[in-house]
Design an enzyme around this catalytic site. Structure first.
Site: not given
Lengths: 244, 244
Positions: A50, A52, A110, A197
């Site tokens: 999911r 952002d 990622y 992050r």
């Protein structure tokens, strides 16, 4: 009912993230709407991650069940002609009844891109975090290496991350430099809210000399979000692979 | 009067090209407006290359004359804080009275990016030309090599290109492949209107097998625009260097 798996690329700039929302455009909602145009039935598209608001994907995966009699190639073609230019279907295939884009995934990868130079960028602005301070590559590599393994990542979890367990197996975390671009690649079996992050924000603080690479282990053990660094902005993040 | 040289990066997506226009946003007009905010005087910003609508730059150069007492570093800082996010000043310096961004340039270097894969891209859509057909790299390299040298490039000039002479010295024209991206790099002492995009459009037709690499010399000699291929779209083009 046939189960269709999609591999998706998207520029997340214009969306409020993956997840369908009532009053804001989302990647999931946009694709579900297009599937519904084809099937005339409600559909639920399950994504592997999911992402952002503002986060991108080169290869997000998702699946949905449908009794519409389209070949996977026809699904790809039909959706690519209906979807806006900032969302593309890279691949479609029929998968086993049991396949679930999120639960079947073994790991997700990622990439986070940091533009390391004094002045800001115009061309890459929507795809990088611009950090105008000198960054120590060796210190950042050391900080990254300290997080690899199976740990409780509570210290790097966003406040809205509502999960039963915060244990993740972080398989890979590398920091490399290509000219002015620093690329942080991270692979784990699962990710907590804002985890990438928050890890990137902390690694960059190490790179700036605001904290020592040795602190990473202590932050991890503390399970205290307040000890980690700030959350890096979303636009530098891109979901590049989901492994099954 | 001090003569200031700027090195500019921009994402051309939102602009109707470099050149100031009455009713449409332009790169030149946007920057001139910001300089005027600082100096309170009219200013004329001369660019090295008049990029078309949708064309980008990593290092366009431009110069303007001003008696405002700002250091070059102060100009860079002030403009970067006033300019929108899609235009950035990479460098500012004071240059000799005689320096003219266009006439002083020895050569300009452009890069054209072609995304070579069956399905379209979402993330790169504003920075590449998507060509979904197989492309023969060797044929394209041969076609490119045939254009190198000092020639009359009338056959590759746009209809609005109003120039005294169409002779250009094409110093470099290379075609290389990096994964799915084909990058065409072209350097010349001067460029005619749409010249890069017309050359790229013709090279891609060679790559697709619609014409032979051997035809390039004939097209060049014909001085007939109708014999060359279509104009490649603007978004794949980027001005990457101006040499003095």
């Amino acid at each position: 009912v046939p189960n269709i798996k999609l591999v998706l690329e998207y520029d997340g700039t214009a969306y409020h993230g993956w997840q369908r929302q009532t009053n804001a455009p989302s990647i999931q909602g946009t694709i579900e709407d297009k599937i519904r145009i084809i099937t005339k039935k409600n559909v639920n598209l399950t994504g592997a991650g999911r992402t952002d608001a503002g986060v991108h994907a080169k290869a997000q995966t998702a699946n949905f069940r449908t009794d519409a009699r389209l070949t996977p190639a026809a699904w790809q073609k039909a959706l690519n002609s209906l979807l806006p230019a900032d969302i593309a279907v890279r691949n479609a295939q029929q998968v086993s009844e049991k396949f679930h884009a999120r639960f079947s995934a073994r790991s997700k990868v990622y990439e986070y891109s940091v533009l390391s130079r004094p002045d800001r960028s115009a061309v890459d602005r929507l795809f990088v975090w611009h950090v105008p301070f000198p960054l120590n590559m060796n210190a950042m590599k050391q900080a990254a290496a300290a997080l690899i393994g199976r740990h409780d990542f509570t210290a790097f979890k966003g406040s809205k991350g509502d999960t039963k367990t915060d244990r993740c197996y972080l398989k890979r975390l590398t920091v490399r430099k290509l000219k002015e671009m620093i690329v942080i690649t991270i692979e784990a079996d699962r990710f907590l809210q804002h985890m990438v992050r928050n890890i990137v924000g902390t690694i960059i603080e190490v790179g700036r000399g605001k904290r020592k690479a040795q602190e990473m282990k202590q932050i991890l053990k503390s399970l205290d979000r307040r000890l980690a660094g700030p959350t890096a902005p979303p636009q530098g993040l891109c979901l590049i692979e989901v492994r099954y």
